[in-house]
Design a protein around this motif. Structure first.
Motif, PDB file in Angstrom:
ATOM      1  N   ARG A 135       0.813  -1.215   0.000  1.00 20.00           N
ATOM      2  CA  ARG A 135       0.000   0.000   0.000  1.00 20.00           C
ATOM      3  C   ARG A 135       0.848   1.267   0.000  1.00 20.00           C
ATOM      4  O   ARG A 135       0.313   2.376   0.035  1.00 20.00           O
ATOM      5  CB  ARG A 135      -0.950  -0.019   1.193  1.00 20.00           C
ATOM      6  N   VAL A 167      -6.441  -6.339   0.509  1.00 21.65           N
ATOM      7  CA  VAL A 167      -6.553  -4.882   0.601  1.00 21.65           C
ATOM      8  C   VAL A 167      -8.026  -4.521   0.713  1.00 21.65           C
ATOM      9  O   VAL A 167      -8.808  -4.775  -0.211  1.00 21.65           O
ATOM     10  CB  VAL A 167      -5.937  -4.196  -0.637  1.00 21.65           C
ATOM     11  N   ASP A 171      -9.030   1.049   1.577  1.00 23.24           N
ATOM     12  CA  ASP A 171      -7.711   1.438   1.071  1.00 23.24           C
ATOM     13  C   ASP A 171      -7.707   1.610  -0.440  1.00 23.24           C
ATOM     14  O   ASP A 171      -6.642   1.856  -1.021  1.00 23.24           O
ATOM     15  CB  ASP A 171      -6.656   0.403   1.479  1.00 23.24           C
TER      16      ASP A 171
END
Length: 275
Positions: A135, A167, A171
């Protein structure tokens, strides 16, 4: 099964009482770098979703086929984000068998995956492991390892195999992949696989709940076909598009299962960056 001795191969920071999905996946693939708690999660996944181990192996076979496809397309360098614990058929092994000059940068945040990758790659000057969170693409692309191994003036294959479903929507994985895409040179590729919510919905929901209750830091977000296709925005999908991983360019019996649901439980695809 007795507990694997941990002395010498487990970093001090690792809590062996909390499961890791990387280690559970290692177990499903027949690896040895996992603990009782990881094996318990994997066994529960197999009970809740029969065929989980077969699905893991089908996905691993897709990875090998994708790497070979990309090499045949002229790609010589690979960025494998979420590479996991080394097992059979690692990217550099597949790639360098075909092109000894192929370069691979592995990226993972799991300390055991990193430690064992370092041991495996110690004598290989064309492959390296970087500990980082997917990320944070800037830290990966701007790393000294990326600068040494990857030429951003030439096509790069970005691999995100069985990774993006960890994820969460919060996000924004679509924007995240777009950041990687925008940093890649023209002619680069994205190869991706992702657990779907379109098959055996009750079973995947039970598996998701089980993982959540396990205290693992890794939490599953299965997605629909349309959502997975959106991850390839800005890429021209290679035929046959986003399909079950067992159906993407199968080459033999080990690539595809007799059970249609097992082939389609993980979506997979490869796309080339649009000009």
């Amino acid at each position: 099964m007795s507990e694997t001795p941990t002395k010498g191969w487990v970093p001090d920071e690792v809590d062996t009482t909390v499961p890791s999905m990387a280690r559970a996946y290692d177990f499903l693939l027949g690896g040895a770098h996992n603990f009782a708690v990881d094996r318990m999660v994997a066994d529960q996944a197999e009970k809740l979703m029969p065929g989980a181990a077969k699905i893991a192996r089908l996905n691993r076979a897709f990875l090998g086929r994708a790497v070979r496809y990309l090499l045949n397309a002229g790609v010589k360098q690979f960025l494998d984000v979420g590479s996991g614990i080394p097992t059979v058929g690692n990217v550099h092994e597949v790639a360098q068998q075909i092109n000894p000059e192929a370069r691979v940068l592995y990226v993972d945040k799991d300390p055991i995956a990193v430690a064992h990758s370092e041991l495996m790659l110690g004598a290989n000057d064309k492959a390296e492991i970087l500990r980082a969170d997917m990320r944070d693409p800037d830290s990966i692309i701007g790393s000294s390892q990326a600068r040494r191994l990857l030429d951003f003036d030439e096509p790069i294959a970005l691999l995100m195999v069985m990774m993006v479903h960890w994820v969460p929507d919060a996000d924004d994985p679509w924007a995240l992949i777009a950041q990687y895409r925008d940093a890649l040179p023209a002619g680069s590729y994205l190869a991706l696989s992702h657990v779907t919510a379109d098959q055996r919905q009750d079973q995947i929901a039970d598996a998701k709940d089980m993982i959540q209750e396990s205290r693992s830091a890794d939490q599953l977000t299965p997605r629909s076909h349309e959502q997975v296709v959106r991850l390839f925005n800005g890429f021209d999908l290679v035929e046959p598009g986003v399909v079950g991983c067992g159906l993407w360019h199968p080459g033999g019996p080990g690539d595809i299962a007799d059970n249609h649901e097992l082939n389609a439980h993980v979506y997979a695809g490869v796309g080339k960056k649009l000009p």
